[in-house]
Design a protein around this motif. Sequence first.
Motif, mmCIF file in Angstrom:
data_model
loop_
_atom_site.group_PDB
_atom_site.id
_atom_site.type_symbol
_atom_site.label_atom_id
_atom_site.label_comp_id
_atom_site.label_asym_id
_atom_site.label_seq_id
_atom_site.Cartn_x
_atom_site.Cartn_y
_atom_site.Cartn_z
ATOM 1 N N UNK A 135 0.821 -1.220 0.000
ATOM 2 C CA UNK A 135 0.000 0.000 0.000
ATOM 3 C C UNK A 135 0.850 1.262 0.000
ATOM 4 N N UNK A 136 2.025 1.218 0.611
ATOM 5 C CA UNK A 136 2.868 2.421 0.666
ATOM 6 C C UNK A 136 3.741 2.573 -0.575
ATOM 7 N N UNK A 137 3.563 1.698 -1.561
ATOM 8 C CA UNK A 137 4.309 1.822 -2.795
ATOM 9 C C UNK A 137 5.614 1.054 -2.828
ATOM 10 N N UNK A 138 6.026 0.449 -1.725
ATOM 11 C CA UNK A 138 7.257 -0.322 -1.688
ATOM 12 C C UNK A 138 7.009 -1.752 -2.163
ATOM 13 N N UNK A 139 8.064 -2.346 -2.691
ATOM 14 C CA UNK A 139 7.977 -3.722 -3.182
ATOM 15 C C UNK A 139 8.243 -4.683 -2.029
ATOM 16 N N UNK A 140 7.397 -5.693 -1.888
ATOM 17 C CA UNK A 140 7.570 -6.670 -0.812
ATOM 18 C C UNK A 140 7.583 -8.067 -1.421
ATOM 19 N N UNK A 141 8.207 -8.998 -0.672
ATOM 20 C CA UNK A 141 8.280 -10.388 -1.115
ATOM 21 C C UNK A 141 8.393 -11.314 0.077
ATOM 22 N N UNK A 142 8.491 -12.603 -0.210
ATOM 23 C CA UNK A 142 8.559 -13.583 0.863
ATOM 24 C C UNK A 142 9.895 -13.489 1.604
ATOM 25 N N UNK A 143 9.882 -13.959 2.873
ATOM 26 C CA UNK A 143 11.096 -13.914 3.686
ATOM 27 C C UNK A 143 12.070 -14.998 3.241
ATOM 28 N N UNK A 144 13.334 -14.802 3.634
ATOM 29 C CA UNK A 144 14.353 -15.784 3.263
ATOM 30 C C UNK A 144 14.240 -17.081 4.026
ATOM 31 N N UNK A 145 13.559 -17.072 5.177
ATOM 32 C CA UNK A 145 13.478 -18.298 5.979
ATOM 33 C C UNK A 145 12.683 -19.390 5.258
ATOM 34 N N UNK A 146 11.681 -18.987 4.470
ATOM 35 C CA UNK A 146 10.889 -19.990 3.749
ATOM 36 C C UNK A 146 11.743 -20.689 2.692
ATOM 37 N N UNK A 147 12.525 -19.883 1.925
ATOM 38 C CA UNK A 147 13.427 -20.478 0.941
ATOM 39 C C UNK A 147 14.472 -21.356 1.609
ATOM 40 N N UNK A 148 14.974 -20.906 2.770
ATOM 41 C CA UNK A 148 15.994 -21.689 3.484
ATOM 42 C C UNK A 148 15.434 -23.055 3.892
ATOM 43 N N UNK A 158 21.725 -24.894 3.459
ATOM 44 C CA UNK A 158 22.347 -23.568 3.564
ATOM 45 C C UNK A 158 22.328 -23.071 5.007
ATOM 46 N N UNK A 159 23.182 -22.081 5.307
ATOM 47 C CA UNK A 159 23.168 -21.453 6.638
ATOM 48 C C UNK A 159 21.984 -20.505 6.739
ATOM 49 N N UNK A 160 21.833 -19.636 5.750
ATOM 50 C CA UNK A 160 20.689 -18.715 5.722
ATOM 51 C C UNK A 160 20.468 -18.245 4.290
ATOM 52 N N UNK A 161 19.274 -17.748 4.044
ATOM 53 C CA UNK A 161 18.934 -17.119 2.764
ATOM 54 C C UNK A 161 18.587 -15.666 3.071
ATOM 55 N N UNK A 162 19.304 -14.745 2.447
ATOM 56 C CA UNK A 162 19.175 -13.323 2.776
ATOM 57 C C UNK A 162 18.625 -12.563 1.570
ATOM 58 N N UNK A 163 17.333 -12.160 1.610
ATOM 59 C CA UNK A 163 16.794 -11.338 0.511
ATOM 60 C C UNK A 163 17.506 -9.988 0.457
ATOM 61 N N UNK A 164 17.672 -9.444 -0.738
ATOM 62 C CA UNK A 164 18.345 -8.157 -0.920
ATOM 63 C C UNK A 164 17.299 -7.059 -1.071
ATOM 64 N N UNK A 165 17.433 -6.038 -0.252
ATOM 65 C CA UNK A 165 16.482 -4.920 -0.226
ATOM 66 C C UNK A 165 17.191 -3.638 -0.655
ATOM 67 N N UNK A 166 16.462 -2.818 -1.367
ATOM 68 C CA UNK A 166 16.948 -1.493 -1.742
ATOM 69 C C UNK A 166 15.971 -0.452 -1.187
ATOM 70 N N UNK A 167 16.168 0.779 -1.563
ATOM 71 C CA UNK A 167 15.280 1.838 -1.071
ATOM 72 C C UNK A 167 13.861 1.663 -1.630
ATOM 73 N N UNK A 168 13.726 0.887 -2.706
ATOM 74 C CA UNK A 168 12.401 0.656 -3.268
ATOM 75 C C UNK A 168 11.702 -0.544 -2.628
ATOM 76 N N UNK A 228 27.962 -4.419 -11.021
ATOM 77 C CA UNK A 228 27.695 -3.101 -10.428
ATOM 78 C C UNK A 228 26.366 -3.034 -9.696
ATOM 79 N N UNK A 229 25.537 -4.041 -9.769
ATOM 80 C CA UNK A 229 24.222 -3.987 -9.144
ATOM 81 C C UNK A 229 24.262 -4.276 -7.654
ATOM 82 N N UNK A 230 23.067 -4.484 -7.104
ATOM 83 C CA UNK A 230 22.941 -4.725 -5.665
ATOM 84 C C UNK A 230 23.550 -6.065 -5.272
ATOM 85 N N UNK A 231 23.546 -7.035 -6.225
ATOM 86 C CA UNK A 231 24.154 -8.338 -5.921
ATOM 87 C C UNK A 231 25.663 -8.186 -5.757
#
Length: 641
Positions: A135-148, A158-168, A228-231
């Motif tokens: 609703x606030x315009x930001x992009x959301x997705x599932x948590x990394x724990x489900x993928x882990x 794996x030890x953990x799955x860490x989703x990558x977040x940006x300002x969007x 050069x990206x977030x990855x």
Amino acid sequence: MDYSSDEDSDMSESEMEVYEAKSYEKLKNGSHQVKISEQAYTCPYCPKKKKQDYQYRELVQHASGVGNSNSEKRTAKEKANHLALMKYLEKDIVAANGSSKPVDDGNPINGYGHDEKFVFPWIGIVVNIPTKKSEDGRTVGESGSKLRDEYIARGFNPIRVRPLWSYRGHSGTAIVEFHKDWQGLHNARSFEKAYEADRHGKKDWNKNGEAKIGLYAWVARADDYNSTGIIGEQLRKIGDLKSISEIMEEEARKQEKLVSNLTNIIEVKKQHIKEMEERCTQTSSTLENVMQEKEKLIQAYNEELKKIQVSARDHFLKIFSDHEKLKFQLESHQRELELRGAELEKREAKNEIDRKQLAEEIEENAKKNSSLQLAALEQKKADENVMKLAEDHQRQKEELHNRIIQLEKQIDQKQALALEIEQLRGTLNVIKHMGDDGDMEVMKKVEETLQELREKEADLEDIEALNQTLIVKERKSNDELQEARKELINGLKELGSSAHIGVKRMGELDGKPFLETLKRKYSDEEAEERATELCSLWVEYLKDPDWHPFKCIKVEGEAEEHQEVIDDEDEKLKDLKYEMGEEVYLSVIAALKEINEYNPSGRYIISELWNYAEGRKATLKEGVVYLLKLWDTSKRKKGML
């Protein structure tokens, strides 16, 4: 038949093998349907699972993950059934289709070039994760724990799955962290091959003109690291670029350096021990000679003392005999005078002259009698003086004898103290290189002996000098032992061993109870963040020197002793126990006790050599023996290569 029974009975390995064989026979006989179509398969033991259609590789990974799982949620029967399913897929399904599945020889290095650059620790990249606008315009997705959890179920661990977040918001990508050992590389390789088999690997993602449906994943390499990206930014923060050859050379270099250093230290200690043994042998020989000379002196002294005693006894008997003879002569003379006086008194004078003569004789006799009485008194005094002289002589002789015995005891005591100090010096010099656990008791005994020596023999300057020398050597020995212990601890830190001998961080707070408790109240991600914050707060409490939640109690026994125990009425601890429960409370108490025992003044974590098998502080000898075993194992492995 119920294959997911709730009872988690303890089955032995032989019972599991029998149950696995029975399940395998049922699968071969067609009691359960596994193959749905030419490309689709299903798991007959997971009917309630949402996903029912598997490709061949997916079903093999599912069966392997459940069958080899260490989770307590999986019963022994479930593991046996899935192991039987994996065996059926590998032997019967492949043979029936006339094809063979890819063979994995178990070596994670095979299939990769030794000079190929990877991101280390091993990292996987997942892209095309579904996202949506909030609703606030930001992009959301599932948590990394489900993928882990999904990857763990598929056997990638794996030890953990860490989703990558940006300002969007959620970027639709995530990084998968694996263990940094060779097993971690094996899991990362299986992870990558599984997606490549489904045509969802890196090459498939980079193809143009095709619609991308589902997740794509691969193992991070140099091009991903330098992107050069977030990855790329995240990979550069958490890892480095290394080849397999560089990692192997670095591990070998660390181990060889540690073994070399410890070998040099051991050789030096062996030489010191040999020197100490030679000195102890020489000291023992010298002490034996001293003891032999002492025995000779004691024997000569006893013979001389015996001669003095015989001479004194003969002299006393002679004086006593002369005294008795003189006394007898005086008594005889006195009796004669008394008889003569009695006769004179009876004699009756016939005339005046006789009376005068009688009176004169009586007067003269009286004078003589008086003289005899005076002589008798003098004789009595002489007898008393002789007896007194004899008693004084006897008393002086006894005092001389007691003095001689006392001097003998003092000589024996001095020689015994000198012997004991020399023996203690040799024993301590040997113990300081052997690392025996009883060295503190020996030092306590030495201190008590030296204290008694200072009280009884304060004037023995040579013994005090020997005592000071012994203390200096003992301190030097302790310094050498502590230096060797520090080297051993530092070496084990670099080696990263997980056996029964290792390095334990005393006073470190265990964060697992915090996380487990908060997971009951919050989601996994929020629980992890709150647990991290709460752990950091209590770590600062533990470092605070002004917070000392201990109280002294008197220990019952013969000696009145006091002991420090946890103050249960401390406000912080009471609030923690009330809000977080018993497990978190016990974790904080354990860290408090360790830091109060091992570093009460500094209040910071210190490393200690630890015997995990027996739950105690390990000796230097145990650590060195363990390192030698590691060295032998490493040499055998190199010989095999």
